[in-house]
Design a protein around this motif. Structure first.
Motif, PDB file in Angstrom:
ATOM      1  N   LEU A   1      73.448  25.972  46.866  1.00  0.00           N
ATOM      2  CA  LEU A   1      73.206  26.595  45.490  1.00  0.00           C
ATOM      3  C   LEU A   1      72.092  25.907  44.523  1.00  0.00           C
ATOM      4  O   LEU A   1      71.928  26.568  43.720  1.00  0.00           O
ATOM      5  CB  LEU A   1      74.718  26.639  44.856  1.00  0.00           C
ATOM      6  CG  LEU A   1      75.647  27.131  45.614  1.00  0.00           C
ATOM      7  CD1 LEU A   1      77.079  27.205  44.996  1.00  0.00           C
ATOM      8  CD2 LEU A   1      75.316  28.679  46.172  1.00  0.00           C
ATOM      9  N   HIS A   2      71.699  24.785  45.214  1.00  0.00           N
ATOM     10  CA  HIS A   2      70.837  23.902  44.306  1.00  0.00           C
ATOM     11  C   HIS A   2      69.680  23.692  44.972  1.00  0.00           C
ATOM     12  O   HIS A   2      69.431  23.618  46.162  1.00  0.00           O
ATOM     13  CB  HIS A   2      71.558  22.656  43.737  1.00  0.00           C
ATOM     14  CG  HIS A   2      72.767  23.046  43.208  1.00  0.00           C
ATOM     15  ND1 HIS A   2      72.649  23.243  41.946  1.00  0.00           N
ATOM     16  CD2 HIS A   2      73.747  23.066  43.872  1.00  0.00           C
ATOM     17  CE1 HIS A   2      74.162  23.452  41.486  1.00  0.00           C
ATOM     18  NE2 HIS A   2      74.848  23.424  42.839  1.00  0.00           N
TER      19      HIS A   2
ATOM     20  N   GLY B   1      72.757  21.416  53.279  1.00  0.00           N
ATOM     21  CA  GLY B   1      73.546  22.637  53.244  1.00  0.00           C
ATOM     22  C   GLY B   1      74.361  22.873  54.350  1.00  0.00           C
ATOM     23  O   GLY B   1      74.725  24.071  54.774  1.00  0.00           O
ATOM     24  N   ILE B   2      74.676  21.790  55.160  1.00  0.00           N
ATOM     25  CA  ILE B   2      75.364  22.072  56.453  1.00  0.00           C
ATOM     26  C   ILE B   2      76.744  21.448  56.327  1.00  0.00           C
ATOM     27  O   ILE B   2      77.534  21.614  57.253  1.00  0.00           O
ATOM     28  CB  ILE B   2      74.694  21.498  57.777  1.00  0.00           C
ATOM     29  CG1 ILE B   2      75.016  21.980  58.925  1.00  0.00           C
ATOM     30  CG2 ILE B   2      74.940  19.911  57.840  1.00  0.00           C
ATOM     31  CD1 ILE B   2      74.035  21.487  60.336  1.00  0.00           C
ATOM     32  N   GLY B   3      76.892  20.422  55.586  1.00  0.00           N
ATOM     33  CA  GLY B   3      78.322  19.679  55.237  1.00  0.00           C
ATOM     34  C   GLY B   3      79.488  20.667  55.454  1.00  0.00           C
ATOM     35  O   GLY B   3      80.406  20.583  56.287  1.00  0.00           O
ATOM     36  N   LEU B   4      79.595  21.698  54.352  1.00  0.00           N
ATOM     37  CA  LEU B   4      80.747  22.336  54.575  1.00  0.00           C
ATOM     38  C   LEU B   4      80.791  23.465  55.984  1.00  0.00           C
ATOM     39  O   LEU B   4      82.218  23.600  56.383  1.00  0.00           O
ATOM     40  CB  LEU B   4      80.747  23.373  53.313  1.00  0.00           C
ATOM     41  CG  LEU B   4      81.039  22.788  52.011  1.00  0.00           C
ATOM     42  CD1 LEU B   4      81.084  23.601  50.863  1.00  0.00           C
ATOM     43  CD2 LEU B   4      82.339  21.895  51.998  1.00  0.00           C
ATOM     44  N   ALA B   5      79.721  23.950  56.556  1.00  0.00           N
ATOM     45  CA  ALA B   5      79.678  24.469  57.824  1.00  0.00           C
ATOM     46  C   ALA B   5      80.452  23.764  58.590  1.00  0.00           C
ATOM     47  O   ALA B   5      81.148  24.082  59.632  1.00  0.00           O
ATOM     48  CB  ALA B   5      78.469  24.943  57.998  1.00  0.00           C
TER      49      ALA B   5
ATOM     50  N   ILE C   1      82.093  25.722  40.988  1.00  0.00           N
ATOM     51  CA  ILE C   1      81.236  26.810  41.890  1.00  0.00           C
ATOM     52  C   ILE C   1      81.781  28.164  41.403  1.00  0.00           C
ATOM     53  O   ILE C   1      82.762  28.343  41.008  1.00  0.00           O
ATOM     54  CB  ILE C   1      81.636  26.655  43.229  1.00  0.00           C
ATOM     55  CG1 ILE C   1      81.385  25.265  43.833  1.00  0.00           C
ATOM     56  CG2 ILE C   1      80.922  27.677  44.140  1.00  0.00           C
ATOM     57  CD1 ILE C   1      82.057  25.049  44.999  1.00  0.00           C
TER      58      ILE C   1
ATOM     59  N   ILE D   1      79.083  29.104  50.349  1.00  0.00           N
ATOM     60  CA  ILE D   1      78.734  27.798  50.605  1.00  0.00           C
ATOM     61  C   ILE D   1      79.191  27.120  51.967  1.00  0.00           C
ATOM     62  O   ILE D   1      78.809  26.235  52.153  1.00  0.00           O
ATOM     63  CB  ILE D   1      79.451  26.899  49.491  1.00  0.00           C
ATOM     64  CG1 ILE D   1      81.010  27.178  49.501  1.00  0.00           C
ATOM     65  CG2 ILE D   1      78.829  27.115  48.091  1.00  0.00           C
ATOM     66  CD1 ILE D   1      82.000  26.336  48.633  1.00  0.00           C
TER      67      ILE D   1
ATOM     68  N   SER E   1      86.279  21.578  41.072  1.00  0.00           N
ATOM     69  CA  SER E   1      86.701  22.337  42.301  1.00  0.00           C
ATOM     70  C   SER E   1      87.716  21.783  43.096  1.00  0.00           C
ATOM     71  O   SER E   1      87.823  20.469  43.004  1.00  0.00           O
ATOM     72  CB  SER E   1      85.361  22.565  43.390  1.00  0.00           C
ATOM     73  OG  SER E   1      84.271  22.649  42.631  1.00  0.00           O
TER      74      SER E   1
ATOM     75  N   ILE F   1      80.951  19.839  38.697  1.00  0.00           N
ATOM     76  CA  ILE F   1      80.148  21.026  38.108  1.00  0.00           C
ATOM     77  C   ILE F   1      80.789  22.154  38.501  1.00  0.00           C
ATOM     78  O   ILE F   1      80.578  23.210  37.786  1.00  0.00           O
ATOM     79  CB  ILE F   1      78.618  20.768  38.696  1.00  0.00           C
ATOM     80  CG1 ILE F   1      78.554  21.160  40.088  1.00  0.00           C
ATOM     81  CG2 ILE F   1      77.898  19.664  38.028  1.00  0.00           C
ATOM     82  CD1 ILE F   1      77.122  21.350  40.624  1.00  0.00           C
TER      83      ILE F   1
ATOM     84  N   GLY G   1      70.377  17.222  50.173  1.00  0.00           N
ATOM     85  CA  GLY G   1      71.422  17.775  51.167  1.00  0.00           C
ATOM     86  C   GLY G   1      70.582  18.692  52.085  1.00  0.00           C
ATOM     87  O   GLY G   1      69.413  19.243  51.633  1.00  0.00           O
TER      88      GLY G   1
ATOM     89  N   ASN H   1      80.574  15.084  48.611  1.00  0.00           N
ATOM     90  CA  ASN H   1      80.335  16.535  47.896  1.00  0.00           C
ATOM     91  C   ASN H   1      80.849  16.026  46.496  1.00  0.00           C
ATOM     92  O   ASN H   1      80.220  16.332  45.421  1.00  0.00           O
ATOM     93  CB  ASN H   1      80.792  17.522  48.403  1.00  0.00           C
ATOM     94  CG  ASN H   1      79.857  18.107  49.396  1.00  0.00           C
ATOM     95  OD1 ASN H   1      78.754  17.696  49.540  1.00  0.00           O
ATOM     96  ND2 ASN H   1      80.238  19.218  50.368  1.00  0.00           N
ATOM     97  N   ALA H   2      82.226  15.670  46.418  1.00  0.00           N
ATOM     98  CA  ALA H   2      82.912  15.615  45.031  1.00  0.00           C
ATOM     99  C   ALA H   2      82.017  14.568  44.071  1.00  0.00           C
ATOM    100  O   ALA H   2      81.763  14.820  43.001  1.00  0.00           O
ATOM    101  CB  ALA H   2      84.269  14.988  45.233  1.00  0.00           C
TER     102      ALA H   2
END
Ligand code: ADP
Length: 369
Positions: free
Chosen positions: A321-322, A331-335, A306, A314, A358, A304, A329, A268-269
């Protein structure tokens, strides 16, 4: 007896009679000195002339699981008589005097005389059966939902594979034969079905974190991060990232899940970097004296960033968010990261500034050596 003393004693008695909490006081031999009506009601049995060795069986004390009998050593009143304090210990009680078993939350303290000697113990306890039942219901419905998601995701894979392969065949066969619009329709159908495959695989990976995890063992986080950096070699070179890794301790956990966690965060970074500034990533630990058995890791980037209103969102599954065209992506990575950390008894959170960068923090159990 003086009038004052008499008055205060009858006041104490009426308080003990009227409170809903059970209260019992025993001397150092286990002889009951005080046993209020709520204690009698909650235990189903009144004060008896008995020794502490008989209490567990006589009153029917079990551990919170409701099946393991509590040995004498673990009974809160016995511990209090031995000078220990107990707070909020959950105990199950079932005996001939109680129609249904009850869960109790118990506190215990030693009874200390003015000269500091231990003269016995005091316990107070409350009925938490309703709360316990609600917790069990919530756990059951969570497990049901989890199983449903896992089965649905698994069973959807097969028909979807068929759809993707026939759509691929159709695309190949009709190459150069379709008008521009029809060719675009087929192409969109292929990419939609492929995206669905990615989403379903992610959902399956998410639902398996708790059910298919490995038992915990010693994990060398320095080696885990090195492994992840080797894996991401190409992406790191492409982004010209400068990466600083501090000294990382050993933790207790599931190596493969912790590797997945670090991979997601570093990925993600790299993904959410700024285009006009060289990427810097820092991984390290901070010390906390408050929780010496846990260690806090941080993953800091100058990407960038948050906005604060999205700090919690998130981590929700499939929340992004994008748009896909901006950053790919699901949107499951952070979950997944959150689930892995929670399975390890820790928590994860973010601090960030839009346009500055971040820092993701997470706590994990230290390996005690
Ligand atoms: P995905 O990366 O597939 O979008 P994640 O669950 O990993 O899904 O991340 C959810 C959202 O959190 C991302 O879409 C992005 O908006 C934001 N995010 C995650 N990591 C970072 C980061 N290091 N810097 C900025 N935003 C981030």
């Amino acid at each position: 007896m003086s009038l004052k003393l008499e008055q205060s004693q009858s006041l104490l008695e009426s308080i003990l009679k009227s409170v809903g909490s059970g209260i019992i006081v025993a001397d150092e031999t286990g002889k009951f000195l005080l046993y209020n009506p709520a204690a009698e009601k909650l235990f189903g049995i009144g004060a008896t002339v008995s020794s502490p060795a008989e209490w567990s069986k006589l009153y029917g004390f079990f551990a919170e699981d409701g099946i393991t009998p509590l040995p004498e050593d673990e009974l809160p009143l016995v511990r209090a008589i031995r000078g220990q304090s107990v707070s909020g210990m959950r105990v199950y009680i079932k005996n001939a005097g109680l129609k249904d078993g009850l869960w109790l939350s118990m506190n215990a303290r030693p009874l200390v005389t003015a000269d500091g000697a231990i003269a016995g113990g005091v316990i107070s306890f409350e009925d938490i059966t309703r709360q316990k039942e609600l917790e069990q219901e919530a756990a059951r419905s969570n497990a049901d939902l989890e199983q449903f998601a896992s089965v649905a995701a698994h069973d959807l894979q097969e028909p979807l594979r068929t759809v993707v392969s026939f759509l691929n065949l159709l695309e190949q066969r009709t190459k150069n034969q379709l008008d521009e619009k029809s060719a675009r329709y087929v192409h969109n159908a292929v990419s939609g079905a492929k995206r669905m495959q990615v989403l379903i695989n992610d959902l399956l990976a998410y639902s398996r974190i708790r059910t298919k995890g490995q038992p915990f063992a010693l994990v060398n986080m320095q080696l885990v991060i090195q492994d992840v950096l080797d894996d991401l070699g190409g992406n790191i070179a492409e982004s010209a990232a400068k990466i600083d890794i501090g000294r990382l301790p050993n933790v207790r956990g599931d190596r493969s899940q912790l590797r997945h966690l670090c991979l997601n965060l570093i990925n993600n970074a790299i993904k959410f970097r700024k285009q006009d500034e060289p990427l810097r990533i820092e991984v390290g630990v901070t010390e906390s004296r408050k929780t010496p058995h846990l260690v806090t890791f941080y993953f800091r980037d100058n990407g960038i960033g948050i906005e604060p209103e999205f700090y919690e969102r998130i981590f929700v599954i499939f929340r992004r968010l994008h748009g896909m065209d901006e950053y790919p992506g699901t949107g499951i990575g952070l979950a997944i990261c959150q689930r892995i950390v929670e399975r390890h008894g820790g928590r994860i959170w973010v601090e960030s500034a839009l346009g500055v960068g971040s820092t993701f923090y997470l706590t994990l159990p230290l390996e005690q050596t």
